[in-house]
Design a protein around this motif. Structure first.
Motif, short mmCIF file in Angstrom:
data_model
loop_
_atom_site.label_atom_id
_atom_site.label_comp_id
_atom_site.label_asym_id
_atom_site.label_seq_id
_atom_site.Cartn_x
_atom_site.Cartn_y
_atom_site.Cartn_z
N ALA A 1 0.83 -1.21 0.00
CA ALA A 1 0.00 0.00 0.00
C ALA A 1 0.87 1.26 0.00
O ALA A 1 1.91 1.30 0.66
CB ALA A 1 -0.89 -0.01 1.25
N ILE B 1 -7.61 1.13 12.09
CA ILE B 1 -8.25 1.45 10.81
C ILE B 1 -9.53 2.23 11.09
O ILE B 1 -10.39 1.76 11.84
CB ILE B 1 -8.54 0.14 10.02
CG1 ILE B 1 -7.23 -0.62 9.79
CG2 ILE B 1 -9.24 0.46 8.69
CD1 ILE B 1 -7.36 -1.94 9.08
N GLN C 1 -2.54 3.51 2.56
CA GLN C 1 -3.74 3.29 1.76
C GLN C 1 -4.41 1.99 2.23
O GLN C 1 -3.72 1.02 2.54
CB GLN C 1 -3.26 3.17 0.30
CG GLN C 1 -4.21 2.70 -0.72
CD GLN C 1 -3.44 2.12 -1.93
OE1 GLN C 1 -2.22 1.94 -1.92
NE2 GLN C 1 -4.18 1.83 -2.98
N PHE C 2 -5.72 1.98 2.30
CA PHE C 2 -6.46 0.78 2.69
C PHE C 2 -6.56 -0.14 1.48
O PHE C 2 -6.95 0.28 0.40
CB PHE C 2 -7.86 1.17 3.17
CG PHE C 2 -8.69 -0.01 3.59
CD1 PHE C 2 -8.55 -0.56 4.86
CD2 PHE C 2 -9.60 -0.59 2.71
CE1 PHE C 2 -9.30 -1.65 5.25
CE2 PHE C 2 -10.36 -1.68 3.10
CZ PHE C 2 -10.21 -2.21 4.38
N LYS D 1 -7.85 -13.77 12.83
CA LYS D 1 -7.31 -12.96 13.93
C LYS D 1 -8.37 -12.43 14.88
O LYS D 1 -8.07 -12.13 16.03
CB LYS D 1 -6.55 -11.76 13.37
CG LYS D 1 -5.23 -12.11 12.70
CD LYS D 1 -4.31 -10.89 12.64
CE LYS D 1 -2.97 -11.21 12.01
NZ LYS D 1 -3.00 -11.17 10.54
N ILE E 1 1.06 -6.76 3.30
CA ILE E 1 0.47 -5.99 4.40
C ILE E 1 1.54 -5.77 5.47
O ILE E 1 1.66 -4.70 6.04
CB ILE E 1 -0.73 -6.74 5.02
CG1 ILE E 1 -1.91 -6.77 4.06
CG2 ILE E 1 -1.11 -6.17 6.37
CD1 ILE E 1 -2.83 -5.58 4.13
N GLU E 2 2.30 -6.81 5.74
CA GLU E 2 3.36 -6.69 6.74
C GLU E 2 4.35 -7.82 6.57
O GLU E 2 4.03 -8.86 6.02
CB GLU E 2 2.79 -6.75 8.16
CG GLU E 2 2.13 -8.08 8.46
CD GLU E 2 1.88 -8.36 9.94
OE1 GLU E 2 2.33 -7.59 10.79
OE2 GLU E 2 1.22 -9.37 10.22
P1 AMP Z 1 -0.54 -5.74 10.76
O1 AMP Z 1 -0.23 -5.66 12.22
O2 AMP Z 1 0.29 -4.85 9.90
O3 AMP Z 1 -0.66 -7.16 10.27
O4 AMP Z 1 -2.05 -5.21 10.62
C1 AMP Z 1 -3.09 -5.87 11.31
C2 AMP Z 1 -4.24 -6.08 10.38
O5 AMP Z 1 -4.71 -4.82 9.90
C3 AMP Z 1 -3.90 -6.85 9.12
O6 AMP Z 1 -3.93 -8.23 9.30
C4 AMP Z 1 -4.99 -6.37 8.19
O7 AMP Z 1 -6.18 -7.07 8.43
C5 AMP Z 1 -5.17 -4.95 8.59
N1 AMP Z 1 -4.42 -4.06 7.71
C6 AMP Z 1 -3.18 -3.61 7.88
N2 AMP Z 1 -2.79 -2.81 6.88
C7 AMP Z 1 -3.84 -2.74 6.03
C8 AMP Z 1 -4.07 -2.06 4.78
N3 AMP Z 1 -3.16 -1.29 4.22
N4 AMP Z 1 -5.26 -2.23 4.19
C9 AMP Z 1 -6.20 -3.02 4.76
N5 AMP Z 1 -6.06 -3.67 5.92
C10 AMP Z 1 -4.88 -3.54 6.56
#
Ligand code: AMP
Ligand code: GLY
Length: 421
Positions: free
Chosen positions: A120, A159, A189-190, A217, A285-286
């Motif tokens: 993103a 979010i 960005q989402f 989760k 995403i990560e």
């Molecule tokens: P993370 O700790 O980065 O894994 O974020 C936790 C959760 O937030 C992820 O598993 C996604 O469900 C959601 N998430 C994180 N970043 C985004 C993104 N850019 N767009 C949509 N959902 C996101």
């Protein structure tokens, strides 16, 4: 080989179970471990973040390999500590700078941008650039994704659908809502799509790809309510076909490993790619610098290779000679948690019925021995993993055994895999 595994969750029980199957594993220590790992090796009560204590154990027992389960010791530099003090000890896990892929969202984003890895779009802000951040939010279309830069025990991602609320959240984060972890905030960005996880083991130049998985989760059925560490997982993931996996490898995995090498970053361990499929394209995403939990509880049961051999190849830089063999069956896991989790919950509840479990593997997480009894000792208590021709068949066994095991306040999701039909 004498192996020391750090950590105490279901992930570590599954890793210990897999390590123990190797003829190369002479003896296993788990620190601190749980009541489940105690059946596979020797539990040692120490804090994995206390590096001198880990080093003392390594010396005392003549440990030949250190395997790091959780992220925190890695982000705090356990790899580098042992490079300095025991340069000949193989450590499975990245160097401190490599662990920044998980330890700093800003580091990870900047790395992906440089390497052209799909993720993103984002900007990062600190207290010094708060006003810019507030203005930036107003230029965005909700939902707005705000991420604390550092480790925040899985709570650092917020979010929001409302721009004013996002501005307020940015203010709070930058004034210490997550302590030092939110001194910097990434706004991104989402992305709308379906998530899945892919795992690689790398020696820093080559890699092998392990079975993929999908975890669940949220605490509530239908993916509702608060985020948890993970309530269940399945592997394989039906929508992850060969075409998608090819894209994941060519656009994400290979550029990541090549990018680490290009930057001269030492990385001998797992890379966890938290991915989302948007249309037919994968995005990151990560990153995590370790295996997932509960994903490990389905990935290890499907991995047919000798894990110790894979780790030796990781250390020696010969992963290019390894070929991953996966069990063709599905594996699914259901997590039994303490009532109240992920909020406040009580510990010390007696667990019964373990001896009556049939058709599932039991990987323990928050448990400990109290005399002759096993009691709850955390939010996530037990993972029940089963095999089947597909995840639904596997889940029949996990769900049945979820009823067989009893402890006061027990809760679990009955809908793991609900979005995969
Ligand atoms: P993370 O700790 O980065 O894994 O974020 C936790 C959760 O937030 C992820 O598993 C996604 O469900 C959601 N998430 C994180 N970043 C985004 C993104 N850019 N767009 C949509 N959902 C996101
Ligand atoms: N299950 C997600 C994680 O281990 O971070």
């Amino acid at each position: 080989m004498k192996i020391l595994l750090l950590g105490s969750g279901g992930r570590e029980h599954a890793l210990a179970w897999k390590l123990r199957q190797s003829p190369l594993c002479e003896a296993l220590w788990i620190a601190p471990g749980n009541a489940g790992t105690a059946e596979l090796g020797t539990n040692i009560s120490l804090d994995p973040n206390d590096f001198p204590a880990v080093a003392a154990l390594v010396q005392q027992e003549g440990i030949d390999m250190l395997v790091v389960g959780p992220e925190e010791p890695l982000v705090r530099g356990i790899y580098d500590y042992f490079q300095n003090h025991f340069p000949n000890l193989p450590v499975i896990g990245p160097s401190q700078i490599g662990a920044q892929l998980e330890g700093s969202k800003a580091f990870a984003k900047e790395f992906m941008l440089e390497m052209g890895i799909p993720t993103a779009a984002y900007r990062e802000f600190t207290a010094a650039t708060l006003e810019e951040g507030l203005d930036y939010i107003l230029t965005q279309t909700p939902p707005i994704v705000l991420k604390a830069d550092g480790l925040a025990a899985g709570k650092g991602v917020v979010i929001l659908d409302d721009l004013q609320a996002a501005q307020e959240e940015l203010r709070e984060m930058l004034s210490g809502k997550f302590g030092a972890a939110s001194a910097k905030v990434v706004i991104e960005q989402f992305l709308s799509g379906i998530e899945f996880s892919v795992f690689a083991l790398t020696d820093g130049k080559d890699y092998v790809i392990l079975p993929e998985a999908k975890d669940y989760k949220r605490i509530g059925e239908g993916d509702t309510g608060l985020n948890t560490g993970g309530m269940g997982a399945v592997s394989p993931v039906p929508f992850v076909d060969e075409v998608l996996m090819q894209k994941v490898e060519s656009k994400i995995i290979r550029p990541t490993i090549e990018g680490l090498a290009k930057r001269g970053i030492v990385y001998k361990g797992f890379v966890f790619f938290g991915l989302i499929k948007v249309g037919n394209e994968p995005y990151v995403i990560e990153y995590n610098c370790r295996m997932g939990d509960p994903e490990t509880e389905v990935v290890m049961p499907r991995l047919q290779n000798d894990l110790v051999s894979l780790f030796i190849a990781t250390e020696e830089g010969t992963l290019n000679q390894q070929k991953i063999v996966m069990d063709p069956r599905s594996a699914a896991t259901v997590i039994l948690v303490s009532g109240g989790y992920p909020g406040d919950y009580e510990k010390g509840k007696v667990i019964s019925g373990l001896e009556r479990v049939g058709g599932s593997m039991v990987f323990q997480a928050g448990t400990k021995m109290a005399g002759s009894e096993i009691i709850t000792n955390g939010g996530r208590v037990i993972a029940l993993t089963s095999y089947g021709d597909n995840f639904d068949e596997a889940l029949v066994f996990s769900n049945r055994n979820a009823e067989v095991i009893k402890f006061e306040g027990k809760y679990y999701r009955r809908d793991i895999g609900f979005d995969l039909h």
